[in-house]
Design an enzyme around this catalytic site. Structure first.
Site, PDB file in Angstrom:
ATOM      1  N   ASN A   1     -18.457 -62.572 -35.896  1.00  0.00           N
ATOM      2  CA  ASN A   1     -17.972 -62.998 -37.199  1.00  0.00           C
ATOM      3  C   ASN A   1     -16.624 -62.331 -37.511  1.00  0.00           C
ATOM      4  O   ASN A   1     -16.017 -61.692 -36.651  1.00  0.00           O
ATOM      5  CB  ASN A   1     -19.021 -62.679 -38.264  1.00  0.00           C
TER       6      ASN A   1
ATOM      7  N   ASP B   1     -11.345 -48.147 -25.145  1.00  0.00           N
ATOM      8  CA  ASP B   1     -10.731 -47.229 -24.177  1.00  0.00           C
ATOM      9  C   ASP B   1     -11.664 -47.152 -22.963  1.00  0.00           C
ATOM     10  O   ASP B   1     -11.231 -47.292 -21.819  1.00  0.00           O
ATOM     11  CB  ASP B   1     -10.548 -45.843 -24.791  1.00  0.00           C
TER      12      ASP B   1
ATOM     13  N   HIS C   1     -12.549 -37.452 -29.477  1.00  0.00           N
ATOM     14  CA  HIS C   1     -11.467 -36.477 -29.592  1.00  0.00           C
ATOM     15  C   HIS C   1     -12.047 -35.069 -29.723  1.00  0.00           C
ATOM     16  O   HIS C   1     -13.172 -34.898 -30.203  1.00  0.00           O
ATOM     17  CB  HIS C   1     -10.595 -36.798 -30.810  1.00  0.00           C
TER      18      HIS C   1
ATOM     19  N   ALA D   1     -27.462 -54.056 -41.521  1.00  0.00           N
ATOM     20  CA  ALA D   1     -26.107 -53.980 -42.074  1.00  0.00           C
ATOM     21  C   ALA D   1     -25.747 -52.554 -42.468  1.00  0.00           C
ATOM     22  O   ALA D   1     -26.559 -51.824 -43.036  1.00  0.00           O
ATOM     23  CB  ALA D   1     -25.996 -54.902 -43.283  1.00  0.00           C
TER      24      ALA D   1
ATOM     25  N   THR E   1     -25.428 -43.903 -33.584  1.00  0.00           N
ATOM     26  CA  THR E   1     -24.939 -42.707 -32.887  1.00  0.00           C
ATOM     27  C   THR E   1     -25.777 -42.356 -31.664  1.00  0.00           C
ATOM     28  O   THR E   1     -25.420 -41.450 -30.918  1.00  0.00           O
ATOM     29  CB  THR E   1     -24.940 -41.497 -33.837  1.00  0.00           C
TER      30      THR E   1
ATOM     31  N   ARG F   1     -31.486 -45.251 -37.203  1.00  0.00           N
ATOM     32  CA  ARG F   1     -32.747 -44.831 -36.591  1.00  0.00           C
ATOM     33  C   ARG F   1     -33.666 -46.039 -36.480  1.00  0.00           C
ATOM     34  O   ARG F   1     -33.530 -47.023 -37.236  1.00  0.00           O
ATOM     35  CB  ARG F   1     -33.429 -43.741 -37.421  1.00  0.00           C
TER      36      ARG F   1
ATOM     37  N   ARG G   1     -38.869 -49.924 -36.802  1.00  0.00           N
ATOM     38  CA  ARG G   1     -40.123 -50.429 -36.241  1.00  0.00           C
ATOM     39  C   ARG G   1     -39.812 -51.352 -35.061  1.00  0.00           C
ATOM     40  O   ARG G   1     -38.660 -51.729 -34.831  1.00  0.00           O
ATOM     41  CB  ARG G   1     -40.916 -51.204 -37.291  1.00  0.00           C
TER      42      ARG G   1
END
Length: 219
Positions: free
Chosen positions: A84, A92, A114, A168, A173, A188, A191
């Site tokens: 979208n 990179d 970095h 959303a 991470t 996280r 379910r």
């Protein structure tokens, strides 16, 4: 001496200001602009530009635009992909996206990392003893049949398994196992996705449509 692009693939520090890397990025950034100036119904023109930008692209790829690929050639997208508005991929490092994936608006995928220490972000010493701004990159891998909701950010080094839904605004991470619903910041697993989620159980929404008995050969 190891070339800078080879250093990227090795997962070691590289200089983003290296002239060869800058040339790759400048070409891709210019192609981004070309794509963003097209009309939505210029299908062949858009496909031709994406072929120039991307490392690999399957059939049926559609990206709403505007787009922002950094290197472009480090990204591989499978078939039947839909992206979208405002898709940003800072590739990179390698980015792979599987078949039949859907991305909501403002999805961002980043691969560079970095140094945390501010002085080290400003300069590290190269083999010649000269100071340079350096970073490194971690690849991102997204499986088949993944839906990323609006404003999802996928961080360096993450793998998202087949069949996942990412809610959303999530900031991903860490790796997400296959066929799960995950959301939040940091993202996280909420379910597993099960048969209970089938549209068969939502007849008021399904209306006069039906869920196929088998999905084999449909995609």
């Amino acid at each position: 001496m190891v070339k800078e692009e080879e250093r990227i693939y090795k997962g070691i520090v590289f200089c983003p200001g290296d002239p060869e890397l800058v040339a790759i990025k400048r070409k891709t950034h210019n192609l981004d602009v070309d794509y963003n100036q097209t009309h939505e119904d210029e299908f062949e023109k858009r496909a031709a530009i994406l072929q120039e930008i991307l490392g690999e692209m399957g059939e049926g790829v559609r990206i709403q635009g505007p787009i922002a690929f950094h290197y472009g050639k480090h990204t591989k997208i499978g078939k039947n992909f839909f992206g979208n508005f405002n898709l940003t991929i800072q590739d990179d490092g390698e980015v792979t996206i599987g078949d039949n994936c859907n991305f909501g608006p403002n999805v961002t995928i980043v691969t560079p990392v970095h140094p945390m220490v501010p002085e080290e972000r400003n300069a590290l010493l190269g083999p010649d003893g000269k100071p340079k701004r350096l970073c490194w990159a971690k690849p991102v891998h997204i499986g088949d049949n993944v839906w990323l909701g609006a404003n999802v950010v996928v961080c360096p080094g993450v793998t998202i398994g087949d069949g996942c839904v990412i809610g959303a605004g999530a900031v991903v991470t860490r790796d997400i196992p296959p066929r799960t619903f995950a959301a939040g910041n940091p993202c996280r697993v909420i379910r597993e996705i099960t048969e209970a989620d089938s549209m068969r159980h939502k007849p008021e929404i399904l209306a006069d449509f039906a869920v196929p008995e088998s999905f084999e050969g449909l995609f």
